[in-house]
Design an enzyme around this catalytic site. Structure first.
Site, PDB file in Angstrom:
ATOM      1  N   ARG A  20       0.413  -1.193  -0.014  1.00  0.00           N
ATOM      2  CA  ARG A  20       0.163   0.146   0.589  1.00  0.00           C
ATOM      3  C   ARG A  20       0.608   0.916  -0.308  1.00  0.00           C
ATOM      4  O   ARG A  20       0.127   2.278   0.243  1.00  0.00           O
ATOM      5  CB  ARG A  20      -1.038   0.105   1.056  1.00  0.00           C
ATOM      6  CG  ARG A  20      -2.024  -1.154   1.156  1.00  0.00           C
ATOM      7  CD  ARG A  20      -3.421  -0.819   1.664  1.00  0.00           C
ATOM      8  NE  ARG A  20      -2.870  -1.010   2.957  1.00  0.00           N
ATOM      9  CZ  ARG A  20      -3.871  -0.068   4.316  1.00  0.00           C
ATOM     10  NH1 ARG A  20      -4.768  -0.101   4.362  1.00  0.00           N
ATOM     11  NH2 ARG A  20      -3.684  -0.519   5.581  1.00  0.00           N
ATOM     12  N   ASP A  21       1.893   1.160  -0.280  1.00  0.00           N
ATOM     13  CA  ASP A  21       2.837   2.685   0.276  1.00  0.00           C
ATOM     14  C   ASP A  21       4.202   1.924  -0.848  1.00  0.00           C
ATOM     15  O   ASP A  21       5.577   2.391  -0.448  1.00  0.00           O
ATOM     16  CB  ASP A  21       3.715   2.925   1.682  1.00  0.00           C
ATOM     17  CG  ASP A  21       3.869   4.557   1.549  1.00  0.00           C
ATOM     18  OD1 ASP A  21       3.882   4.922   0.949  1.00  0.00           O
ATOM     19  OD2 ASP A  21       4.671   4.465   2.518  1.00  0.00           O
ATOM     20  N   VAL A  22       3.975   1.130  -1.628  1.00  0.00           N
ATOM     21  CA  VAL A  22       4.879   1.538  -3.346  1.00  0.00           C
ATOM     22  C   VAL A  22       5.566   2.582  -3.302  1.00  0.00           C
ATOM     23  O   VAL A  22       4.541   3.158  -4.244  1.00  0.00           O
ATOM     24  CB  VAL A  22       4.832   0.317  -3.763  1.00  0.00           C
ATOM     25  CG1 VAL A  22       6.064   0.057  -5.346  1.00  0.00           C
ATOM     26  CG2 VAL A  22       4.792  -1.062  -2.907  1.00  0.00           C
ATOM     27  N   ASN A  26      10.660   3.838  -0.966  1.00  0.00           N
ATOM     28  CA  ASN A  26      10.180   2.835  -0.138  1.00  0.00           C
ATOM     29  C   ASN A  26      11.357   0.982  -1.060  1.00  0.00           C
ATOM     30  O   ASN A  26      11.268   0.505  -0.711  1.00  0.00           O
ATOM     31  CB  ASN A  26       9.188   2.097   0.386  1.00  0.00           C
ATOM     32  CG  ASN A  26       8.614   3.296   1.381  1.00  0.00           C
ATOM     33  OD1 ASN A  26       9.335   4.031   2.756  1.00  0.00           O
ATOM     34  ND2 ASN A  26       7.533   3.208   1.178  1.00  0.00           N
ATOM     35  N   LYS A  60       1.429   7.167  -0.611  1.00  0.00           N
ATOM     36  CA  LYS A  60       1.680   8.799  -1.648  1.00  0.00           C
ATOM     37  C   LYS A  60       0.819   8.872  -2.316  1.00  0.00           C
ATOM     38  O   LYS A  60       0.626   8.009  -3.072  1.00  0.00           O
ATOM     39  CB  LYS A  60       3.070   8.343  -1.405  1.00  0.00           C
ATOM     40  CG  LYS A  60       4.646   8.407  -0.151  1.00  0.00           C
ATOM     41  CD  LYS A  60       5.229   8.386  -0.987  1.00  0.00           C
ATOM     42  CE  LYS A  60       6.605   8.000   0.930  1.00  0.00           C
ATOM     43  NZ  LYS A  60       6.344   6.810   0.948  1.00  0.00           N
TER      44      LYS A  60
END
Length: 272
Positions: A20-22, A26, A60
């Site tokens: 959910r935050d690739v 990261n 993001k």
């Protein structure tokens, strides 16, 4: 990413992990050419008790999938593939997808699928790579690649059809050439810190080892670790007055001892 998506629990049931935050922030590119996905802090697994508040999304805005914004239906691994698609778009076009746009415009384009495709933003881009990217960034998850493995295979097939093969070593050589000066500067800072402490340095240069020697360079920071441990003990305060600094053998055949500090409620570790 595919490995995370395929994780199973002890009972054999799939965990259905979604990062959910690739995003580029990261995604870590190692000096040896390996790629690491980090920060699973907001990852979601099947059966998790927590729920995202209505009207809110996690991730993001520049890289989040449409379904994460709208909150329609269950979020699965294909949301992560959309985020990878945005990263690929930015690599092919040469700029951020959302550059110069306000939040309202980003939200509208993301949820309606009206953001520019690769060839619209950069007509001279390769059509084959653009098609792979476009599929990953489809608004409808059913039209995307079903798995990260399928996404990767599409990229590999594209390269192999053009007799191009990229290995970790190639990427490692690129990383070494690009960041050699920064790594040398870091080594100089470590050396200066050790010298200022009055201890003898045995820090090896942070460079790759050539020839038949191992490819992973390990810095022996045992002296610096001792100094760090001593400073830490001084700053711990009354609550850790009984903290003791000890040295334990390292598991690596090339690195020196590792300094540790054993305190009543925590164990601190310094390692290169």
């Amino acid at each position: 990413l595919h490995y995370a998506h395929e994780l199973h629990g002890f009972d054999g049931a799939p965990l259905a992990v979604v990062h959910r935050d690739v995003s580029p922030q990261n995604t870590i590119l190692c000096y040896e050419g390996q790629v690491k996905l980090v920060d699973f802090g907001i990852a979601k697994a099947a059966g998790a008790a927590s729920r995202t508040t209505a009207g809110m999304f996690k991730g993001k805005l520049g890289y989040v999938a449409p379904e994460q914004i709208t909150g329609g239906g269950e979020i699965d691994r294909r949301a992560d593939l959309f985020s990878v698609g945005v990263m690929l778009w930015e690599a092919l076009v040469g700029r951020r997808l959302t550059y110069g746009e306000n939040e309202a415009a980003i939200l509208h384009k993301r949820t309606t699928g009206t953001q520019a495709r690769v060839l619209e933003a950069r007509p001279e881009a390769d059509a084959g790579r653009a098609a792979i990217c476009d599929r990953a960034m489809e608004v409808d998850p059913d039209k995307r690649f079903p798995t990260a493995q399928a996404f990767r295979q599409a990229l590999q097939d594209y390269l192999e059809a053009r007799n191009v093969r990229i290995h970790d070593a190639d990427l490692g050589n690129l990383m070494q050439s690009v960041f050699d000066a920064e790594r040398a500067a870091l080594h100089a800072q470590i050396e200066a810190a050790v010298q200022a402490s009055g201890t003898q340095s045995n820090v090896e240069p942070l460079t790759f080892l050539g020839g038949e020697r191992e490819q992973t360079a390990v810095a022996d920071l045992s002296s610096l670790a001792d100094v760090s441990a001593q400073h830490e003990v001084t700053e711990i305060g009354d609550g850790y007055a009984n903290t003791k600094v000890t040295r334990v053998p390292s598991q690596s055949t090339r690195s020196g001892p590792i300094a540790t500090a054993a305190a009543p409620s925590r164990r601190m570790l310094w390692a290169a």
